[in-house]
Design a protein around this motif. Sequence first.
Motif, PDB file in Angstrom:
ATOM      1  N   ARG A  22       0.883  -1.087   0.470  1.00 26.34           N
ATOM      2  CA  ARG A  22       0.075   0.410  -0.075  1.00 26.34           C
ATOM      3  C   ARG A  22       1.061   1.528   0.462  1.00 26.34           C
ATOM      4  NH1 ARG A  22      -3.684  -0.230   5.147  1.00 26.34           N
ATOM      5  NH2 ARG A  22      -2.734  -2.275   5.556  1.00 26.34           N
ATOM      6  N   ALA A  23       2.655   1.089   0.302  1.00 24.73           N
ATOM      7  CA  ALA A  23       3.389   2.503   0.454  1.00 24.73           C
ATOM      8  C   ALA A  23       3.262   2.572  -0.802  1.00 24.73           C
ATOM      9  CB  ALA A  23       4.132   1.684   1.552  1.00 24.73           C
ATOM     10  N   LEU A  24       2.870   1.890  -1.580  1.00 22.32           N
ATOM     11  CA  LEU A  24       3.687   2.098  -3.435  1.00 22.32           C
ATOM     12  C   LEU A  24       2.319   3.409  -3.733  1.00 22.32           C
ATOM     13  CD1 LEU A  24       4.399  -1.139  -4.953  1.00 22.32           C
ATOM     14  CD2 LEU A  24       5.782   0.308  -4.023  1.00 22.32           C
ATOM     15  N   LYS A  25       1.205   2.966  -3.415  1.00 24.42           N
ATOM     16  CA  LYS A  25       0.190   4.534  -3.290  1.00 24.42           C
ATOM     17  C   LYS A  25       0.997   6.009  -3.108  1.00 24.42           C
ATOM     18  CE  LYS A  25      -4.284   4.016  -4.569  1.00 24.42           C
ATOM     19  NZ  LYS A  25      -5.662   3.780  -4.269  1.00 24.42           N
ATOM     20  N   GLY A  26       1.253   5.304  -1.877  1.00 23.38           N
ATOM     21  CA  GLY A  26       2.896   6.905  -1.607  1.00 23.38           C
ATOM     22  C   GLY A  26       3.646   7.753  -2.636  1.00 23.38           C
ATOM     23  N   GLY A  27       3.880   6.834  -2.985  1.00 19.47           N
ATOM     24  CA  GLY A  27       5.311   6.994  -3.848  1.00 19.47           C
ATOM     25  C   GLY A  27       6.503   6.072  -3.765  1.00 19.47           C
ATOM     26  N   ARG A  28       7.182   5.366  -4.580  1.00 19.53           N
ATOM     27  CA  ARG A  28       8.681   4.915  -4.266  1.00 19.53           C
ATOM     28  C   ARG A  28       9.437   5.500  -3.294  1.00 19.53           C
ATOM     29  NH1 ARG A  28      12.926   4.644  -6.054  1.00 19.53           N
ATOM     30  NH2 ARG A  28      12.859   6.230  -7.367  1.00 19.53           N
ATOM     31  N   VAL A  29       9.677   6.917  -3.206  1.00 19.81           N
ATOM     32  CA  VAL A  29      10.566   7.341  -2.724  1.00 19.81           C
ATOM     33  C   VAL A  29      10.598   7.379  -1.107  1.00 19.81           C
ATOM     34  CG1 VAL A  29      11.862   9.386  -1.993  1.00 19.81           C
ATOM     35  CG2 VAL A  29      10.827   9.156  -4.421  1.00 19.81           C
ATOM     36  N   ALA A  30       9.177   7.142  -1.250  1.00 20.27           N
ATOM     37  CA  ALA A  30       9.363   7.299   0.685  1.00 20.27           C
ATOM     38  C   ALA A  30       8.975   5.867   1.314  1.00 20.27           C
ATOM     39  CB  ALA A  30       7.822   7.631   1.002  1.00 20.27           C
ATOM     40  N   ALA A  31       8.916   4.945   0.418  1.00 23.30           N
ATOM     41  CA  ALA A  31       8.723   3.135   0.870  1.00 23.30           C
ATOM     42  C   ALA A  31      10.775   2.822   0.621  1.00 23.30           C
ATOM     43  CB  ALA A  31       8.099   2.224  -0.139  1.00 23.30           C
ATOM     44  N   GLU A  32      11.069   3.378  -0.013  1.00 22.01           N
ATOM     45  CA  GLU A  32      12.428   3.049  -0.061  1.00 22.01           C
ATOM     46  C   GLU A  32      13.097   4.106   0.900  1.00 22.01           C
ATOM     47  OE1 GLU A  32      15.103   1.576  -2.659  1.00 22.01           O
ATOM     48  OE2 GLU A  32      13.127   0.724  -3.981  1.00 22.01           O
ATOM     49  N   ALA A  33      12.536   4.991   0.879  1.00 23.02           N
ATOM     50  CA  ALA A  33      13.398   5.532   2.152  1.00 23.02           C
ATOM     51  C   ALA A  33      13.245   4.719   3.677  1.00 23.02           C
ATOM     52  CB  ALA A  33      13.163   6.975   3.015  1.00 23.02           C
ATOM     53  N   GLY A  62      13.708   1.148   3.825  1.00 26.04           N
ATOM     54  CA  GLY A  62      13.934  -0.192   3.752  1.00 26.04           C
ATOM     55  C   GLY A  62      13.505  -1.150   2.591  1.00 26.04           C
ATOM     56  N   VAL A  63      12.185  -0.287   1.876  1.00 26.26           N
ATOM     57  CA  VAL A  63      11.179  -1.235   0.917  1.00 26.26           C
ATOM     58  C   VAL A  63      11.903  -1.645  -0.093  1.00 26.26           C
ATOM     59  CG1 VAL A  63       9.037  -1.163   0.013  1.00 26.26           C
ATOM     60  CG2 VAL A  63       9.446  -0.367   2.454  1.00 26.26           C
ATOM     61  N   ASP A  64      12.385  -2.539  -0.338  1.00 31.68           N
ATOM     62  CA  ASP A  64      12.360  -3.291  -1.501  1.00 31.68           C
ATOM     63  C   ASP A  64      11.183  -2.807  -2.566  1.00 31.68           C
ATOM     64  OD1 ASP A  64      13.732  -3.700  -3.716  1.00 31.68           O
ATOM     65  OD2 ASP A  64      14.500  -5.914  -3.366  1.00 31.68           O
ATOM     66  N   THR A  65      11.094  -1.980  -2.856  1.00 30.43           N
ATOM     67  CA  THR A  65       9.640  -1.549  -3.808  1.00 30.43           C
ATOM     68  C   THR A  65       9.679  -2.475  -5.387  1.00 30.43           C
ATOM     69  OG1 THR A  65      11.139   0.417  -5.322  1.00 30.43           O
ATOM     70  CG2 THR A  65       9.474   0.378  -3.192  1.00 30.43           C
ATOM     71  N   GLY A  66      10.923  -2.661  -5.943  1.00 31.97           N
ATOM     72  CA  GLY A  66      10.930  -4.060  -7.393  1.00 31.97           C
ATOM     73  C   GLY A  66      10.665  -4.875  -6.441  1.00 31.97           C
ATOM     74  N   ARG A  67      11.026  -5.711  -5.678  1.00 32.75           N
ATOM     75  CA  ARG A  67      10.537  -6.894  -5.336  1.00 32.75           C
ATOM     76  C   ARG A  67       9.144  -6.916  -4.593  1.00 32.75           C
ATOM     77  NH1 ARG A  67       9.809  -8.206   0.045  1.00 32.75           N
ATOM     78  NH2 ARG A  67       9.604 -10.892   0.592  1.00 32.75           N
ATOM     79  N   ILE A  68       8.658  -5.948  -4.159  1.00 39.55           N
ATOM     80  CA  ILE A  68       7.480  -5.744  -3.980  1.00 39.55           C
ATOM     81  C   ILE A  68       6.201  -5.326  -4.773  1.00 39.55           C
ATOM     82  CG2 ILE A  68       5.454  -3.963  -2.253  1.00 39.55           C
ATOM     83  CD1 ILE A  68       6.945  -6.082  -0.299  1.00 39.55           C
ATOM     84  N   LYS A  69       6.372  -4.657  -4.895  1.00 43.03           N
ATOM     85  CA  LYS A  69       5.731  -5.037  -6.772  1.00 43.03           C
ATOM     86  C   LYS A  69       5.947  -6.258  -7.042  1.00 43.03           C
ATOM     87  CE  LYS A  69       6.691  -0.041  -8.618  1.00 43.03           C
ATOM     88  NZ  LYS A  69       7.199   0.915  -9.651  1.00 43.03           N
ATOM     89  N   ILE A  70       5.949  -7.151  -7.759  1.00 39.72           N
ATOM     90  CA  ILE A  70       6.548  -8.379  -8.623  1.00 39.72           C
ATOM     91  C   ILE A  70       5.194  -9.292  -7.842  1.00 39.72           C
ATOM     92  CG2 ILE A  70       8.072 -10.736  -8.975  1.00 39.72           C
ATOM     93  CD1 ILE A  70      10.447  -8.617 -10.475  1.00 39.72           C
TER      94      ILE A  70
END
Length: 585
Positions: free
Chosen positions: A183-194, A196-204
């Motif tokens: 759900r954090a992906l909806k708030g933007g990749r930058v904040a989620a990555e900041a 420790g979220v691996d957004t590429g992995r979470i998208k998959i």
Amino acid sequence: MSRLAPLLAGLAILALPLVPGVPPFWFTLLNYAGLAAIVVVGLVVLTGMANIMSFGQGMFVGIGAYTSALLTLHLGVSPWLGLPAALAVAGACAWVVGAITLRLSGHYLPLGTIAWNISFFYVLGNSDWLGRYDGLPGLPPIAVFGTPLLASEQVFYLIWGCVGLSVVLTLSLMRSRTGRAIRALKGGRVAAEAFGVDTGRIKIVAFVYAALLAALSGWLYAHVQRAINPTPFSLNASIEYLLMAVLGGAGSVWGGVFGATLVTLLKDQLQNVLPLVLGAEGNFEAIVFGVLFVLLLQRAPDGLWPLLTRRTGAPPPPAPVAAPPLPPRRAAVSGPLLEASGLRKVFGGLVAVDGIDFSVAPGEVVALIGPNGAGKSTTFNLVTGVARLSAGTVRLFGRDTSALPSRAVARLGVARTFQHVKLVGTMSVIENVALGAHLRGSAGAVRGALGLDRAEEAALFAEAQRQLDRVGLGALRDRPAASLALGQQRIVEIARALCLDPALLLLDEPAAGLRHQEKAALADLLNRLRGEGLGILLVEHDMDFVMGLADRLVVMNFGAKLCEGPPRVVRTNPAVVEAYLGSAA
């Protein structure tokens, strides 16, 4: 009433077989609605939660259907054994497709899913071993305790049982650590990555999860229909699934089930009524759906389910419970926490940061100040790995981190806030704060969906509650983040950053939007954090706030360092006075 709506609707559907005289056709229609609902629940996760637009779900339905069909026809295996095979093949295909397609952004991503679905359709239609456009007939039915389920009434409970299972697993997943990351992906990749979220992995993960539910629907479809061909897995079917999700509410799991049922029933009735009204045969229902879709986007962009139930699709946060504290992540550091040397960032022909040097020691507050456009936030992004250096070196805790992405920087113990608040507005305050503790948990998607992460979740939320209480916003824990004033949202960002238990805290304009008493409370909190040995680097325009808090000031102007020193020295520096007030002043 909003909590009872899904229960009452579910009971009404499940009680239908008990009503005498119901025509078998209605069971068939509801079975189709249930099959679509399973796909749409996955699409809610993918599109409504992860913000990934996909027009390719029909392909994964087809992969599940054809995998099981081929195994049962040619190898004579039971349909029940075809189910894990269908899920495995669909999951593997989704991983490959996702690894390629999710690298795209903007409108290229949905166009990529369209291309995959069209290609899949023509592969089915032009392959002899897949039956070409005639498909594969004579599939065996699903049997329960040796009894084949042949009639619509017999498979009704199986299909809707799978719908219920999909809903339960999805709601559990969305309440978990992985679900918050999705759900954090909806708030933007930058904040989620900041954090420790691996957004590429979470998208998959989201992509594969949606594909698995689609494959489950395809397995059911193949053995309920007992014959398959490429038509139900075309691009048109994928567009219809997306319509169902948007109509019901793409941000709500229950909205997805509602939208699938509504569209299926409405489509059938329109196919019967419109030819009589218009006096001609044709797919006029597509025109009606198109008009409804436009009106819906204008009047109810969140879908009909939130409009009817007066609630969002986000699962409610858990109630506060006692839990043991999380193990600390902050390590003792003897030398400087941060050493920035010769930082330079060039955007085309614009030099945003030019040769900046500074350091931050444990228990020290250092402030970057300067006029608007001086390059302060860009410097923050260079330090935290959000932006790549054109030249220079960043050393964190004695380690060169110049080439590390922001999620790797967060793992080292660096947390930050943002100049423009980056919270997920549809998530509650405490869920946003708990996202900051993402690296302090370990439960993955499987544990989250099966509800095996309860102890860890309790500890994460207990830590989030502690940090909210620490910043004075504990009473607002269950409020949607978007409902807070801007100043309160900035304080929530600080609580989220503290949840990481960082050794170095970067605050970008934390006092903006705060009243005088709130600024005093923030200064008191930062002084306490300094006393605990936390290093703080902040950007701030309120000079009274900075002068009373910072140990050292680094003044920037036009991307370069103007001067550096204690506040009492910097405030009287002629170059600083000129940069802020002009030479005439």
